[in-house]
Scaffold this motif. Structure first.
Motif, short mmCIF file in Angstrom:
data_model
loop_
_atom_site.label_atom_id
_atom_site.label_comp_id
_atom_site.label_asym_id
_atom_site.label_seq_id
_atom_site.Cartn_x
_atom_site.Cartn_y
_atom_site.Cartn_z
N VAL A 112 29.82 11.42 -12.73
CA VAL A 112 30.89 12.16 -11.82
C VAL A 112 30.50 12.94 -10.76
CG1 VAL A 112 33.06 11.39 -13.08
CG2 VAL A 112 31.88 13.63 -13.46
N THR A 113 29.44 13.52 -11.13
CA THR A 113 28.65 14.87 -10.32
C THR A 113 27.91 14.33 -9.19
OG1 THR A 113 26.95 14.83 -11.92
CG2 THR A 113 29.02 16.63 -12.30
N PHE A 114 27.54 12.79 -9.48
CA PHE A 114 26.52 12.03 -8.57
C PHE A 114 25.24 12.72 -8.63
CE2 PHE A 114 25.35 9.69 -4.86
CZ PHE A 114 26.24 8.54 -4.86
N TRP A 115 24.83 12.98 -9.83
CA TRP A 115 23.65 13.46 -10.25
C TRP A 115 22.54 12.71 -10.68
CZ3 TRP A 115 24.85 18.85 -12.70
CH2 TRP A 115 25.37 19.71 -11.64
N ASN A 116 23.26 11.54 -11.50
CA ASN A 116 22.53 10.45 -12.01
C ASN A 116 22.80 9.16 -12.03
OD1 ASN A 116 20.24 12.31 -13.71
ND2 ASN A 116 22.31 13.30 -14.05
N ILE A 117 22.12 8.13 -11.98
CA ILE A 117 22.36 6.96 -11.67
C ILE A 117 21.62 6.16 -13.03
CG2 ILE A 117 22.42 4.88 -10.59
CD1 ILE A 117 22.32 6.12 -8.03
N TYR A 118 22.46 5.42 -13.84
CA TYR A 118 22.19 4.61 -14.89
C TYR A 118 22.10 3.19 -14.52
CZ TYR A 118 23.16 9.32 -17.17
OH TYR A 118 23.21 10.46 -17.39
N LEU A 119 20.70 2.59 -14.81
CA LEU A 119 20.68 1.33 -14.34
C LEU A 119 20.51 0.27 -15.61
CD1 LEU A 119 17.89 2.37 -11.43
CD2 LEU A 119 20.78 1.71 -11.29
N GLY A 120 21.17 -0.91 -15.84
CA GLY A 120 20.87 -1.50 -16.63
C GLY A 120 20.16 -2.90 -16.31
N HIS A 121 19.28 -3.11 -16.89
CA HIS A 121 18.02 -4.08 -16.30
C HIS A 121 18.39 -5.50 -17.27
CE1 HIS A 121 16.22 -1.67 -13.51
NE2 HIS A 121 15.95 -0.71 -14.52
N SER A 122 17.65 -6.57 -16.77
CA SER A 122 18.11 -7.97 -17.14
C SER A 122 17.29 -7.79 -18.49
CB SER A 122 17.28 -9.10 -16.30
OG SER A 122 16.07 -8.72 -15.91
N GLY A 123 16.20 -7.07 -18.85
CA GLY A 123 15.26 -7.09 -19.92
C GLY A 123 16.02 -6.37 -21.15
N GLY A 124 17.00 -5.66 -21.04
CA GLY A 124 17.62 -4.93 -21.83
C GLY A 124 17.62 -3.53 -21.87
N ASP A 125 16.40 -2.86 -21.07
CA ASP A 125 16.33 -1.41 -21.08
C ASP A 125 17.45 -0.84 -19.99
OD1 ASP A 125 14.49 -1.09 -22.80
OD2 ASP A 125 12.80 -1.00 -21.47
N ILE A 126 17.69 0.48 -20.24
CA ILE A 126 18.77 1.23 -19.32
C ILE A 126 17.69 2.48 -19.05
CG2 ILE A 126 20.78 2.65 -19.15
CD1 ILE A 126 21.66 0.83 -21.46
N VAL A 127 17.69 2.53 -17.79
CA VAL A 127 16.69 3.87 -17.19
C VAL A 127 17.51 4.72 -16.39
CG1 VAL A 127 14.73 2.58 -17.15
CG2 VAL A 127 16.08 2.58 -15.23
N GLN A 128 17.36 6.04 -16.40
CA GLN A 128 18.17 6.96 -15.64
C GLN A 128 17.23 7.61 -14.40
OE1 GLN A 128 19.12 10.37 -18.37
NE2 GLN A 128 19.46 11.73 -16.49
N PHE A 129 18.00 7.37 -13.22
CA PHE A 129 17.14 7.95 -11.93
C PHE A 129 18.14 9.09 -11.54
CE2 PHE A 129 16.91 8.17 -7.35
CZ PHE A 129 15.57 7.89 -7.26
N SER A 130 17.34 10.15 -11.46
CA SER A 130 18.07 11.39 -11.09
C SER A 130 18.10 11.54 -9.33
CB SER A 130 17.27 12.73 -11.32
OG SER A 130 17.54 13.93 -10.81
N LEU A 131 19.58 11.74 -8.74
CA LEU A 131 19.57 12.13 -7.41
C LEU A 131 19.47 13.51 -6.98
CD1 LEU A 131 22.34 9.74 -7.23
CD2 LEU A 131 20.27 9.26 -6.49
N ARG A 132 19.22 14.39 -7.75
CA ARG A 132 19.42 15.73 -7.21
C ARG A 132 18.20 16.24 -6.46
NH1 ARG A 132 20.89 18.91 -12.98
NH2 ARG A 132 19.94 17.22 -13.98
N ASN A 133 17.03 15.80 -6.64
CA ASN A 133 15.75 16.17 -6.03
C ASN A 133 15.37 15.09 -5.29
OD1 ASN A 133 15.89 18.68 -7.14
ND2 ASN A 133 14.99 17.92 -9.00
#
Length: 407
Positions: free
Chosen positions: A233-254
């Motif tokens: 809700v803060t629009f600081w982080n995006i969580y991305l689910g992938h076809s292989g099964g992993d979820i990765v976090q991408f930071s938008l703050r910087n």
């Protein structure tokens, strides 16, 4: 699961259940909905926390339950013009939107009136999202196209008089063609100032756009196709689910604007535990807990900060939806959720409005005439009288404007 008491609703191809941790380490089922068909991915909707609505995979049906009842509403039946690829309810709970193949349908839930049917894409609709105040609707398609509409223009009264052969008359605010493969998710920032939105795709990338102008602000390329996405809700982080099964976090703050190549993140940014495609991701209200569902038939509850698995639910089939809900007295057997739902109309020609011209003499007495020149019956008059009486208590300014004839 967190300091805010929340429950988790999950669906797979054979079940629809509500779970709670109840302050313990294990997840317990507190409610089960009797389900007669496979639930479409990302079609689980809550209508004003009173009704639960899902779309049936491969059949032109919607299923609706009172939130605290295991039994589905059988009358009326909610039959669509065709099997839905995706369906969403507006945040205010007034409208139902369904993507059926290439056509977007919008109904008013309380009356069942079909407000518009727009054949808007060249390929099947894959995802739908709304701004928080429902002012804009965003639609993604299998060819990578994203259309942004002013929702009021889309459902305006004039458009309801189009014949079925005149579909697609409303022009989008923005027509975005940057993705090269199917759009899998769209998220709109929860603010009314300089709103942004995010689109993810099977082309291994996601974009961030300005909602007002439609111009891209950031383009990030990942190593794998993105199958699901969630933004906090803060629009600081995006969580991305992938076809292989992993979820990765991408930071938008910087993150600067422009093109970014997002390589494989370090372990402290990766959620590892699933063994197959991620279908759905959600966050709780405090953004401390993340939950994910996968084709590996597992629902995993994660601690966002540590990336540790808190709970793992193994169900019988692929997970299609996960959603958090604030736990109040909604599942009390004595609670009686009241919400008007009507059978959905399937043709625009059947959608007719009754508009009225009212002359106000006092807060509770007035005369009215229908637009067809006939006087309404006693039930209609009483209904209008009650509505106006309610408005007079809630908003005296509006009543004064009605009396003076300024509106």
């Amino acid at each position: 699961m967190s300091q805010v008491e929340e429950v988790l609703i999950t669906s797979c191809k054979t079940s629809l259940q509500v779970w709670s941790s109840q302050g313990s380490g294990s997840m317990n089922t507190i409610h089960t909905y009797k389900n007669t068909g496979e639930v479409v991915t990302n079609s689980l909707n809550l209508i004003n926390n009173r009704l639960v609505l899902t779309a049936h995979q491969g059949k032109p049906l919607l299923h609706v339950w009172p939130i605290n009842s295991p039994d589905e509403i059988k009358n009326p039946r909610f039959i669509l013009p065709g099997p839905a690829n995706v369906c969403q309810v507006t945040p205010d709970g007034y409208y139902l939107v369904a993507g059926i193949n290439r056509t977007l349908y919008v109904w008013q839930i309380s009356s069942g009136i079909l407000l518009t049917a727009q054949e808007i894409h060249l390929c099947a609709i894959t995802c739908i999202a709304f701004s928080l105040n429902s002012s804009h609707i965003l639609i993604g398609a299998a060819n990578g196209c994203v259309l942004v509409y002013n929702f009021v223009h889309l459902i305006s009264v004039d458009d309801t008089h189009y014949a079925q052969k005149e579909l697609g008359k409303v022009k989008p605010t923005h027509n975005i063609l940057h993705h090269t493969n199917a759009v899998t998710d769209i998220y709109v920032e929860l603010t009314n100032i300089n709103r942004r939105f995010v689109t993810s795709s099977l082309d291994n990338s996601f974009f961030i756009y300005n909602l007002h102008g439609g111009e891209p602000l950031l383009h990030v390329i990942c190593n794998e196709p993105i199958t699901s996405m969630k933004v906090d809700v803060t629009f600081w982080n995006i969580y991305l689910g992938h076809s292989g099964g992993d979820i990765v976090q991408f930071s938008l703050r910087n993150s600067a604007s422009g093109l970014v190549h997002f390589t494989a993140p370090s372990d402290h940014l990766r959620f590892s535990g699933h063994g197959d495609r991620i279908n759905c991701i959600n966050l709780n209200r405090t953004n401390e807990i993340l939950v994910s569902g996968s084709d590996d038939r597992c629902v995993i509850v994660w601690n966002v900060e540590s990336k540790q698995i808190l709970n793992k639910l193994e169900l019988k089939t692929s997970i299609t939806n996960v959603k958090f809900l604030l736990n109040t007295n909604l599942f009390d057997p004595l609670y009686q959720p009241k919400f008007i739902v009507k059978e959905l109309q399937r043709n625009l020609e059947a959608s007719t409005y009754k508009s009225y011209e009212c002359c106000v003499y006092q807060d509770t007495s007035f005369t009215c005439q229908r637009n067809d020149g006939k006087y309404p019956n006693s039930d209609e008059v009483e209904s209008l009288r009650k509505r106006l009486h309610f408005v007079s208590h809630v908003n005296h300014r509006l009543v004064k404007k009605l009396k003076s004839g300024t509106v």
